[in-house]
Design an enzyme around this catalytic site. Structure first.
Site, PDB file in Angstrom:
ATOM      1  N   TYR A 174     -17.479  18.835 -12.889  1.00 27.42           N
ATOM      2  CA  TYR A 174     -17.971  17.465 -13.121  1.00 27.42           C
ATOM      3  C   TYR A 174     -18.994  17.092 -12.039  1.00 27.42           C
ATOM      4  CZ  TYR A 174     -17.844  12.370 -12.833  1.00 27.42           C
ATOM      5  OH  TYR A 174     -18.192  11.055 -12.726  1.00 27.42           O
ATOM      6  N   ARG A 196       0.858  -1.197   0.000  1.00 24.72           N
ATOM      7  CA  ARG A 196       0.000   0.000   0.000  1.00 24.72           C
ATOM      8  C   ARG A 196       0.893   1.246   0.000  1.00 24.72           C
ATOM      9  NH1 ARG A 196      -1.396   1.734   4.769  1.00 24.72           N
ATOM     10  NH2 ARG A 196      -2.040  -0.299   5.531  1.00 24.72           N
ATOM     11  N   LYS A 224      -9.297   8.738 -18.261  1.00 23.34           N
ATOM     12  CA  LYS A 224      -9.616   9.397 -19.530  1.00 23.34           C
ATOM     13  C   LYS A 224      -8.384   9.423 -20.437  1.00 23.34           C
ATOM     14  CE  LYS A 224     -13.610   9.881 -17.541  1.00 23.34           C
ATOM     15  NZ  LYS A 224     -13.488  10.123 -16.147  1.00 23.34           N
ATOM     16  N   ASP A 242      -8.429  20.683 -12.259  1.00 22.54           N
ATOM     17  CA  ASP A 242      -8.778  19.379 -12.815  1.00 22.54           C
ATOM     18  C   ASP A 242      -8.515  19.460 -14.318  1.00 22.54           C
ATOM     19  OD1 ASP A 242      -9.998  17.144 -13.921  1.00 22.54           O
ATOM     20  OD2 ASP A 242     -11.597  17.089 -12.422  1.00 22.54           O
TER      21      ASP A 242
HETATM   22  C1  LIG Z   1     -13.429  16.232 -15.257  1.00 28.42           C
HETATM   23  C2  LIG Z   1     -13.538  14.987 -14.439  1.00 28.42           C
HETATM   24  N1  LIG Z   1     -12.941  14.947 -13.236  1.00 28.42           N
HETATM   25  C3  LIG Z   1     -13.010  13.837 -12.451  1.00 28.42           C
HETATM   26  C4  LIG Z   1     -13.718  12.721 -12.855  1.00 28.42           C
HETATM   27  C5  LIG Z   1     -13.793  11.526 -11.938  1.00 28.42           C
HETATM   28  O1  LIG Z   1     -12.941  10.514 -12.357  1.00 28.42           O
HETATM   29  P1  LIG Z   1     -13.192   8.945 -12.090  1.00 28.42           P
HETATM   30  O2  LIG Z   1     -14.405   8.559 -12.852  1.00 28.42           O
HETATM   31  O3  LIG Z   1     -11.925   8.308 -12.576  1.00 28.42           O
HETATM   32  O4  LIG Z   1     -13.374   8.793 -10.616  1.00 28.42           O
HETATM   33  C6  LIG Z   1     -14.343  12.722 -14.100  1.00 28.42           C
HETATM   34  C7  LIG Z   1     -15.089  11.536 -14.555  1.00 28.42           C
HETATM   35  O5  LIG Z   1     -15.789  11.553 -15.540  1.00 28.42           O
HETATM   36  C8  LIG Z   1     -14.249  13.892 -14.915  1.00 28.42           C
HETATM   37  O6  LIG Z   1     -14.853  13.956 -16.119  1.00 28.42           O
END
Ligand SMILES: Cc1ncc(COP(=O)(O)O)c(C=O)c1O
Length: 383
Positions: A104, A52, A201, A176
């Site tokens: 998001y 971990r 992504k 982000d």
């Molecule tokens: C801009 C953005 N940030 C964070 C996330 C969250 O990521 P995860 O689905 O890997 O937890 C997403 C998911 O679609 C996203 O589009």
């Protein structure tokens, strides 16, 4: 395989953090699928005690991603949401965060439904307006959390300007960068203190792994992130670390094609009589096209377009043949979706309306297929 200090971006993507395996010379960092490490005697070991805390595959990915974003250190988590959760754990009861209003849906849900229970507070503003950021900052504000371009309406925030305002008030800037990818935009160059990604992504890029990462620049943040990654334990697995590492090797070439295809499809959609509006930072009609040219290298693979009614939007999503109707984004294959009913269903309707996320909006994550095939598919779906 020594990476020089002058190495360019695509070379960094392929080589940063990658050493031949010390045991065999394997050019690819192996998947160290182990829970623990044998010690020679009590307290004498090779720097690895328990998986971990330390894992060579994850460490290789973390070094790679820190270099790609131009940060000092990176910490990989089990999902993008776990990475965002780790960042928010820097806040204490009573602290306040200013957040891009069109963030998001899952981020909004974490802040509103979970973290408010811990006496943290959040103010959502249109961070494309510097005066709105300034006005929202209070003596309790500890962080400014920015998404640019936003998901799904692709509004931009001027990162240099937002960072200057935040730093004047001793507020940390978190970006982000999932939607853009570090090929298109590197927030640390504009003053951001931390960058977060859903590696699910573009970084992984092949729609076969869920993960997240935080890249940090300040020593005290780095110390905390390392501590919280181990304390909460939401680490990225060795296999997922290996998958993302494989993804970043082709990040530069994949993004070049995502950018090219995004531009081609946006221009096609803008000329289609059934399309009322196209949102894409690479179009001169985008209200922040000039900022996009300054802040981004290429305009990414995300497009949103309005077809007038919810029925028309559902119909396009149903009629496409090559594009897949699915959540997520950033993979080599093109995905289409209806944000109001899918990715942003957890955002209340009034908030969706306030940020321009209408029921007639369709979102495309443009893949790297031949763009002529994508246009053919959209044509038959719209016509
Ligand atoms: C801009 C953005 N940030 C964070 C996330 C969250 O990521 P995860 O689905 O890997 O937890 C997403 C998911 O679609 C996203 O589009």
């Amino acid at each position: 395989m020594k990476l020089s200090d002058q190495a360019r971006f695509s070379t960094i993507c392929i080589h940063a953090g990658q050493e031949p395996d010390p045991t065999t010379g394997a050019i690819i960092t192996p998947i160290y699928q182990t829970s623990t490490y044998v010690q020679e005697e009590v307290g004498r070991h090779k720097g690895y005690e328990y998986a971990r805390t330390q894992n060579p595959t994850r460490f290789a990915l973390e070094k790679n991603l820190a270099a790609i974003e131009g940060g000092k250190a990176a910490y990989a988590f089990a999902s993008g949401m776990a990475a965002i959760g780790a960042i928010t754990s820097m806040m204490k009861s009573g602290d306040h965060m200013v957040v891009t209003d069109n963030t998001y849906g899952g981020t909004y849900r974490l802040f509103e439904r979970v973290l408010r229970n811990y006496q943290l507070s959040f103010t959502y503003v249109d961070t494309s307006r510097p005066e709105a950021i300034e006005a929202a900052i209070t003596p309790q504000t500890k962080m400014l959390f920015i998404e640019t371009p936003t998901n799904p309406v692709l509004r931009l925030t001027d990162l240099a300007c937002a960072s200057e305002i935040a730093h004047r008030h001793d507020v940390r800037v978190v970006v982000d960068n999932t939607f853009a990818s570090p090929v298109v935009q590197r927030p640390i160059e504009f003053g951001a203190d931390m960058v977060v990604h859903s590696t699910t992504k573009y970084l992984n890029g092949h729609s076969d792994s869920i993960g997240g990462v935080v890249i940090a620049t300040r020593d005290e943040d780095i110390e905390w992130l390392q501590f919280i990654q181990n304390s909460q334990g939401a680490i990225l697995s060795p296999f997922d670390s290996w998958l993302v590492l494989r993804g970043t090797k082709t990040l530069a070439v994949r993004m070049a094609q995502h950018n090219a295809n995004g531009q081609i499809l946006a221009e096609f959609l803008e000329t289609h009589p059934k399309v009322k509006q196209v949102l894409y930072p690479g179009l001169p009609s985008h209200p922040q096209h000039e900022l996009a040219k300054r802040q981004m290298r290429g305009f990414g693979g995300m497009i949103a377009f309005d077809v007038g009614t919810m029925e028309a939007a559902y119909s396009v999503c149903k009629r496409v043949r090559l594009m897949a109707l699915a959540e997520s984004l950033g993979g080599v294959e093109t995905l289409i979706g209806h944000p109001a009913a899918m990715t942003h269903a957890s955002v209340p309707k009034e908030r969706r309306a306030a940020i321009g996320l209408t029921d007639s909006l369709v979102r495309i994550s443009v893949g790297i297929e031949d763009p002529a095939d994508l246009i053919d598919d959209l044509k038959q779906a719209l016509d």
